[in-house]
Design a protein around this motif. Structure first.
Motif, PDB file in Angstrom:
ATOM      1  N   LEU A 166       0.818  -1.219   0.000  1.00  0.00           N
ATOM      2  CA  LEU A 166       0.000   0.000   0.000  1.00  0.00           C
ATOM      3  C   LEU A 166       0.850   1.267   0.000  1.00  0.00           C
ATOM      4  O   LEU A 166       0.397   2.338   0.379  1.00  0.00           O
ATOM      5  CB  LEU A 166      -0.961   0.011   1.195  1.00  0.00           C
ATOM      6  CG  LEU A 166      -1.915  -1.176   1.288  1.00  0.00           C
ATOM      7  CD1 LEU A 166      -2.725  -1.101   2.569  1.00  0.00           C
ATOM      8  CD2 LEU A 166      -2.829  -1.250   0.072  1.00  0.00           C
ATOM      9  N   GLY A 167       2.101   1.131  -0.387  1.00  0.00           N
ATOM     10  CA  GLY A 167       2.996   2.280  -0.481  1.00  0.00           C
ATOM     11  C   GLY A 167       3.591   2.741   0.832  1.00  0.00           C
ATOM     12  O   GLY A 167       4.409   3.657   0.849  1.00  0.00           O
ATOM     13  N   VAL A 168       3.200   2.119   1.954  1.00  0.00           N
ATOM     14  CA  VAL A 168       3.693   2.584   3.258  1.00  0.00           C
ATOM     15  C   VAL A 168       4.166   1.482   4.205  1.00  0.00           C
ATOM     16  O   VAL A 168       4.930   1.759   5.116  1.00  0.00           O
ATOM     17  CB  VAL A 168       2.634   3.438   4.001  1.00  0.00           C
ATOM     18  CG1 VAL A 168       2.347   4.725   3.274  1.00  0.00           C
ATOM     19  CG2 VAL A 168       1.341   2.668   4.196  1.00  0.00           C
ATOM     20  N   PHE A 169       3.705   0.252   4.022  1.00  0.00           N
ATOM     21  CA  PHE A 169       4.027  -0.814   4.963  1.00  0.00           C
ATOM     22  C   PHE A 169       5.239  -1.605   4.491  1.00  0.00           C
ATOM     23  O   PHE A 169       5.182  -2.300   3.494  1.00  0.00           O
ATOM     24  CB  PHE A 169       2.834  -1.760   5.156  1.00  0.00           C
ATOM     25  CG  PHE A 169       1.631  -1.075   5.743  1.00  0.00           C
ATOM     26  CD1 PHE A 169       1.648  -0.642   7.053  1.00  0.00           C
ATOM     27  CD2 PHE A 169       0.504  -0.856   4.980  1.00  0.00           C
ATOM     28  CE1 PHE A 169       0.543   0.000   7.600  1.00  0.00           C
ATOM     29  CE2 PHE A 169      -0.598  -0.225   5.511  1.00  0.00           C
ATOM     30  CZ  PHE A 169      -0.582   0.213   6.828  1.00  0.00           C
TER      31      PHE A 169
END
Length: 192
Positions: A166-169
């Motif tokens: 998700l682009g962050v995890f």
């Protein structure tokens, strides 16, 4: 009293069958139907049969392969039956000597920047991934050993870099086994 013992035994048997047999079989069936690759160990094949799991690191020593993180699992590393960290603390002479030797080896191979994952083991000792920066410091060695341009090897890294969920995890990562197999198959050297 005998009827109470009988009731307890019947209830124990019933609960054992339900929670120890029926429930695990049901969950296993659901997972195998929905996620068959993951349910069977995420086995990776090279066409001739299984060569490993995308979830478990393994040792690559040839100059033509990307090398994974150091492993503290077992006496020789990468022993899945002995998966654990080394329990060596930051002041451990043994750990400091090993890291210093790894850094010296990488510097001797021309690395200017030493990524942390190139000299430190993961908690399990079986991490199948390396950082893109650790992969990048291995490009010259692999290009020479395979007789291809460094650009082809860099493109292979780019194609096999997984981005954070998700682009962050998480962090960007490269699965060493899958990348090495792709290079062997010629998929990333222009042959495929």
């Amino acid at each position: 009293m005998l009827s109470t013992v009988r009731q307890a035994l019947v209830l124990m048997l019933l609960l054992t069958v339900l929670t120890g047999v029926a429930y695990p079989l049901l969950i296993t069936g659901i997972v195998r139907a929905g996620l068959p690759v993951a349910a069977n160990g995420s086995i990776v094949s090279n066409g001739n049969g299984p060569v490993g799991s995308s979830l478990i690191g393994q040792r690559f020593t040839s100059e033509k392969y990307f090398h994974g993180r150091p492993s503290a699992a077992g006496a020789d590393g990468y022993d899945a039956s002995a998966s654990s960290g080394s329990n060596l603390g930051p002041l451990s002479r043994k750990l400091l000597d090993r890291v210093a030797a790894d850094v010296a080896e990488l510097r001797g191979a021309g690395a200017q920047f030493i990524p942390a994952d190139s000299v430190t083991a993961s908690a399990s000792g079986l991490d199948p991934h390396i950082s893109p920066s650790f992969a990048a410091i291995q490009v010259a060695r692999i290009a020479v050993a395979r007789g291809v341009s460094e650009e082809i090897v860099r493109q292979a890294i780019d194609r096999h870099t997984a981005l954070p969920a998700l682009g962050v995890f998480g962090e960007p990562r490269v699965n060493v086994l899958e990348l090495n197999l792709a290079l062997d198959a010629g998929l990333d050297s222009g042959a495929g």
